[in-house]
Scaffold this motif. Structure first.
Motif, PDB file in Angstrom:
ATOM      1  N   GLY A  40       0.841  -1.190   0.000  1.00 58.18           N
ATOM      2  CA  GLY A  40       0.000   0.000   0.000  1.00 58.18           C
ATOM      3  C   GLY A  40       0.870   1.231   0.000  1.00 58.18           C
ATOM      4  N   ALA A  41       1.774   1.308  -0.988  1.00 55.81           N
ATOM      5  CA  ALA A  41       2.889   2.256  -0.954  1.00 55.81           C
ATOM      6  C   ALA A  41       2.475   3.707  -1.124  1.00 55.81           C
ATOM      7  CB  ALA A  41       3.917   1.885  -2.028  1.00 55.81           C
ATOM      8  N   GLY A  42       1.299   3.964  -1.703  1.00 56.23           N
ATOM      9  CA  GLY A  42       0.874   5.356  -1.855  1.00 56.23           C
ATOM     10  C   GLY A  42       1.870   6.164  -2.654  1.00 56.23           C
ATOM     11  N   LEU A  43       2.326   7.270  -2.087  1.00 53.58           N
ATOM     12  CA  LEU A  43       3.226   8.184  -2.781  1.00 53.58           C
ATOM     13  C   LEU A  43       4.685   8.016  -2.335  1.00 53.58           C
ATOM     14  CD1 LEU A  43       0.947  11.350  -2.946  1.00 53.58           C
ATOM     15  CD2 LEU A  43       1.228   9.500  -4.604  1.00 53.58           C
ATOM     16  N   LEU A  44       5.020   6.806  -1.845  1.00 49.22           N
ATOM     17  CA  LEU A  44       6.409   6.343  -1.689  1.00 49.22           C
ATOM     18  C   LEU A  44       7.172   6.895  -0.499  1.00 49.22           C
ATOM     19  CD1 LEU A  44       7.680   6.327  -5.398  1.00 49.22           C
ATOM     20  CD2 LEU A  44       6.431   4.550  -4.154  1.00 49.22           C
ATOM     21  N   VAL A  45       6.538   7.601   0.396  1.00 51.52           N
ATOM     22  CA  VAL A  45       7.286   8.195   1.499  1.00 51.52           C
ATOM     23  C   VAL A  45       7.980   7.121   2.342  1.00 51.52           C
ATOM     24  CG1 VAL A  45       7.086   9.519   3.633  1.00 51.52           C
ATOM     25  CG2 VAL A  45       5.893  10.280   1.583  1.00 51.52           C
ATOM     26  N   LEU A  46       7.281   6.036   2.670  1.00 46.94           N
ATOM     27  CA  LEU A  46       7.890   4.999   3.501  1.00 46.94           C
ATOM     28  C   LEU A  46       8.994   4.275   2.738  1.00 46.94           C
ATOM     29  CD1 LEU A  46       4.778   3.480   5.311  1.00 46.94           C
ATOM     30  CD2 LEU A  46       6.243   5.380   6.014  1.00 46.94           C
ATOM     31  N   ARG A  92      -1.352  -9.166  -2.309  1.00 50.84           N
ATOM     32  CA  ARG A  92      -1.508 -10.561  -1.884  1.00 50.84           C
ATOM     33  C   ARG A  92      -1.204 -11.547  -3.001  1.00 50.84           C
ATOM     34  NH1 ARG A  92      -7.324  -9.197   0.638  1.00 50.84           N
ATOM     35  NH2 ARG A  92      -7.277  -7.972  -1.298  1.00 50.84           N
ATOM     36  N   THR A  93      -1.152 -11.069  -4.228  1.00 51.62           N
ATOM     37  CA  THR A  93      -0.912 -11.974  -5.353  1.00 51.62           C
ATOM     38  C   THR A  93       0.348 -11.634  -6.145  1.00 51.62           C
ATOM     39  OG1 THR A  93      -2.293 -10.633  -6.833  1.00 51.62           O
ATOM     40  CG2 THR A  93      -3.389 -12.396  -5.593  1.00 51.62           C
ATOM     41  N   VAL A  94       1.019 -10.540  -5.798  1.00 57.29           N
ATOM     42  CA  VAL A  94       2.208 -10.110  -6.545  1.00 57.29           C
ATOM     43  C   VAL A  94       3.390 -11.035  -6.238  1.00 57.29           C
ATOM     44  CG1 VAL A  94       3.967  -8.296  -6.675  1.00 57.29           C
ATOM     45  CG2 VAL A  94       1.543  -7.697  -6.786  1.00 57.29           C
ATOM     46  N   ASP A  95       4.109 -11.439  -7.276  1.00 55.89           N
ATOM     47  CA  ASP A  95       5.346 -12.200  -7.117  1.00 55.89           C
ATOM     48  C   ASP A  95       6.534 -11.247  -7.274  1.00 55.89           C
ATOM     49  OD1 ASP A  95       4.274 -14.823  -6.740  1.00 55.89           O
ATOM     50  OD2 ASP A  95       3.767 -14.865  -8.875  1.00 55.89           O
ATOM     51  N   VAL A 121      -1.387  -8.053   5.446  1.00 56.15           N
ATOM     52  CA  VAL A 121       0.027  -8.174   5.815  1.00 56.15           C
ATOM     53  C   VAL A 121       0.402  -9.636   6.054  1.00 56.15           C
ATOM     54  CG1 VAL A 121       1.735  -7.608   7.584  1.00 56.15           C
ATOM     55  CG2 VAL A 121       0.236  -5.822   6.679  1.00 56.15           C
ATOM     56  N   ALA A 122      -0.485 -10.404   6.686  1.00 51.49           N
ATOM     57  CA  ALA A 122      -0.194 -11.826   6.908  1.00 51.49           C
ATOM     58  C   ALA A 122      -0.042 -12.569   5.583  1.00 51.49           C
ATOM     59  CB  ALA A 122      -1.295 -12.457   7.749  1.00 51.49           C
ATOM     60  N   ALA A 123      -0.923 -12.277   4.625  1.00 48.14           N
ATOM     61  CA  ALA A 123      -0.861 -12.952   3.332  1.00 48.14           C
ATOM     62  C   ALA A 123       0.411 -12.594   2.571  1.00 48.14           C
ATOM     63  CB  ALA A 123      -2.091 -12.591   2.510  1.00 48.14           C
ATOM     64  N   VAL A 124       0.786 -11.313   2.605  1.00 52.50           N
ATOM     65  CA  VAL A 124       1.986 -10.881   1.884  1.00 52.50           C
ATOM     66  C   VAL A 124       3.243 -11.432   2.563  1.00 52.50           C
ATOM     67  CG1 VAL A 124       3.329  -8.892   1.096  1.00 52.50           C
ATOM     68  CG2 VAL A 124       0.836  -8.810   1.031  1.00 52.50           C
ATOM     69  N   ALA A 125       3.294 -11.377   3.879  1.00 50.47           N
ATOM     70  CA  ALA A 125       4.468 -11.879   4.605  1.00 50.47           C
ATOM     71  C   ALA A 125       4.705 -13.350   4.300  1.00 50.47           C
ATOM     72  CB  ALA A 125       4.284 -11.662   6.100  1.00 50.47           C
ATOM     73  N   LYS A 126       3.635 -14.115   4.220  1.00 48.50           N
ATOM     74  CA  LYS A 126       3.764 -15.548   3.936  1.00 48.50           C
ATOM     75  C   LYS A 126       4.375 -15.789   2.562  1.00 48.50           C
ATOM     76  CE  LYS A 126       1.003 -19.802   3.992  1.00 48.50           C
ATOM     77  NZ  LYS A 126      -0.356 -20.353   4.201  1.00 48.50           N
ATOM     78  N   ARG A 127       4.072 -14.905   1.610  1.00 47.86           N
ATOM     79  CA  ARG A 127       4.549 -15.080   0.241  1.00 47.86           C
ATOM     80  C   ARG A 127       5.953 -14.540   0.006  1.00 47.86           C
ATOM     81  NH1 ARG A 127       1.185 -15.844  -4.083  1.00 47.86           N
ATOM     82  NH2 ARG A 127       2.344 -14.303  -5.316  1.00 47.86           N
ATOM     83  N   VAL A 128       6.278 -13.384   0.597  1.00 48.69           N
ATOM     84  CA  VAL A 128       7.480 -12.681   0.147  1.00 48.69           C
ATOM     85  C   VAL A 128       8.528 -12.430   1.219  1.00 48.69           C
ATOM     86  CG1 VAL A 128       6.033 -11.507  -1.566  1.00 48.69           C
ATOM     87  CG2 VAL A 128       6.674 -10.304   0.527  1.00 48.69           C
ATOM     88  N   LEU A 129       8.228 -12.682   2.497  1.00 47.24           N
ATOM     89  CA  LEU A 129       9.174 -12.314   3.552  1.00 47.24           C
ATOM     90  C   LEU A 129      10.099 -13.491   3.880  1.00 47.24           C
ATOM     91  CD1 LEU A 129       9.511  -9.643   5.117  1.00 47.24           C
ATOM     92  CD2 LEU A 129       8.204 -10.674   6.986  1.00 47.24           C
ATOM     93  N   VAL A 130      11.384 -13.216   4.049  1.00 42.32           N
ATOM     94  CA  VAL A 130      12.333 -14.257   4.437  1.00 42.32           C
ATOM     95  C   VAL A 130      12.023 -14.713   5.858  1.00 42.32           C
ATOM     96  CG1 VAL A 130      14.138 -13.318   2.942  1.00 42.32           C
ATOM     97  CG2 VAL A 130      14.029 -12.614   5.358  1.00 42.32           C
TER      98      VAL A 130
END
Length: 296
Positions: A40-46, A92-95, A121-130
Motif C-alpha cells: 500500500g505504498a501510496g506516494l512512496l514516502v515509507l 496478496r498476489t504479486v510475485d 500483511v499476513a498474506a503478503v508476509a507468507k509469500r514474500v518475507l524471508v
C-alpha cells in the motif's frame, strides 16, 4: 488523482508525528543491503525512508492504478529507478523477483484493522518475507471503551444543551459507527477492552465479533461506545488515535446510544457486527445492552 485521494495523502503526510514514528521504526527495522516491500505504498514516502536507512532495493506495491502512476513519476523525479520498483496490483498476489527482509505497511483505518491490514500483511508476509523477516508495524490493537462526551459530539443532544432541550435527536440514533475528531477529551467510563490484537505478519484475523463486557468504573452518563487503536511500530515506537496528538490525521469511531445513567459496577455488553465484505467502519454495527450491578 481525485481530490479525495489527494486530500487523504496530504493529511497523512502533514501528520508529522505519524511520519516521524514510521521513520524511527524503519531506522530500527532496516539494515544495510536489505530488500524492503512496501504494501500500500501510496506516494512512496515509507519506501524512500527505507532507502535512506540503508535498503538496497524497495518494491513499492500500490493497488490503485492512478496512485501507482503518480508514484512512478515520483520515483523517476528522485532518480530512484534503480533502487525502487513501483508495482501496481494486489499485494496478496504479486510475485517479487526476490524475497524481502522487511515488510512495511500503513493501512490503518480509523479503527486500525478496518482496511484489512492484519489479513493483507499476513498474506503478503507468507509469500514474500524471508524467515525471521521484520514487519512494521509489529502489532495492532483495537479496543472498545464506554464514554461520556463533554458538550460536543453526541453529547450535545441532551436535555440541557445550550439552554435548550435537544434530546429528541437521541431517538434517531442508529447502531452504525460515526467518525469523530474530539474537540475536548471525553470521560472514559470503562477501561479499554480489546476486540482485536494482531501480531502483524502472523495474525490473519483483525477483529473479533465475540461479545465484550465493558465494566463501568466511573459513574456518569453513557453517551457512546468508542473504537480506537494502538499500533506498536517497533520497540519503543507506537502510534494511537486515542488519546490523539496534535496534527493526528485519524479520528475515532463512536457508536452512539441513548444517553443512559450508569453506576460503578454496571456492565455494558457490546458486540461488533461486521457485514460480509465491508471494510469501512461506517457500516460496522454495534449490538449493545446494559446489565446493572446488583445492590449490596
Amino acid at each position: 488523482m481525485d481530490t479525495r485521494s489527494l486530500v487523504m495523502h496530504q493529511a497523512m503526510l502533514a501528520d508529522r508525528t505519524r511520519v516521524r514514528a514510521y521513520d524511527d521504526a524503519l531506522a530500527w527495522a532496516v539494515r544495510p543491503g536489505d530488500v524492503v516491500v512496501d504494501v500500500g505504498a501510496g506516494l512512496l514516502v515509507l519506501g524512500m525512508m527505507a532507502l535512506r536507512h540503508g535498503a538496497a532495493h524497495v518494491y513499492a506495491i500500490e493497488g490503485d492504478p492512478v496512485t501507482a502512476a503518480v508514484a512512478a513519476r515520483i520515483a523517476d523525479d528522485n532518480g530512484l529507478s534503480g533502487k525502487l520498483t513501483v508495482i501496481q496490483g494486489d499485494a496478496r498476489t504479486v510475485d517479487l523477483p526476490r524475497k524481502a527482509d522487511v515488510l512495511v505497511a500503513e493501512l490503518m483505518g480509523n479503527i486500525g484493522p478496518e482496511e484489512e491490514m492484519p489479513e493483507i500483511v499476513a498474506a503478503v508476509a507468507k509469500r514474500v518475507l524471508v524467515p525471521g523477516g521484520r514487519v512494521v508495524p509489529q502489532r495492532l490493537t483495537t479496543t472498545l471503551t464506554a464514554i461520556e462526551f463533554d458538550d460536543e459530539g453526541w453529547g450535545i443532544w441532551g436535555s440541557d444543551a445550550l439552554g435548550y432541550r435537544l434530546d429528541v435527536v437521541q431517538q434517531y440514533a442508529e447502531p452504525a459507527a460515526h467518525l469523530h475528531f474530539f474537540q475536548r477529551p471525553p470521560v472514559r467510563l470503562s477501561a479499554a477492552v480489546p476486540i482485536g490484537d494482531s501480531v502483524l505478519g502472523a495474525t490473519e484475523q483483525g477483529v473479533s465479533t465475540a461479545p465484550r463486557t465493558l465494566r463501568i468504573t466511573r459513574p456518569g452518563t453513557l453517551h457512546a461506545v468508542m473504537g480506537s487503536f494502538t499500533a506498536n511500530l517497533a520497540p519503543g515506537v507506537s502510534l494511537s488515535n486515542f488519546p490523539s496528538y496534535p496534527g493526528c490525521n485519524w479520528g475515532v469511531w463512536i457508536w452512539p446510544v441513548r444517553h443512559t445513567p450508569v453506576a460503578e459496577g454496571d456492565a455494558v455488553r457490546a458486540r461488533v457486527v461486521l457485514p460480509e465484505g465491508v471494510r469501512v467502519a461506517t457500516d460496522w454495527r454495534l449490538e449493545c445492552g446494559i446489565s446493572r450491578r446488583e445492590p449490596s
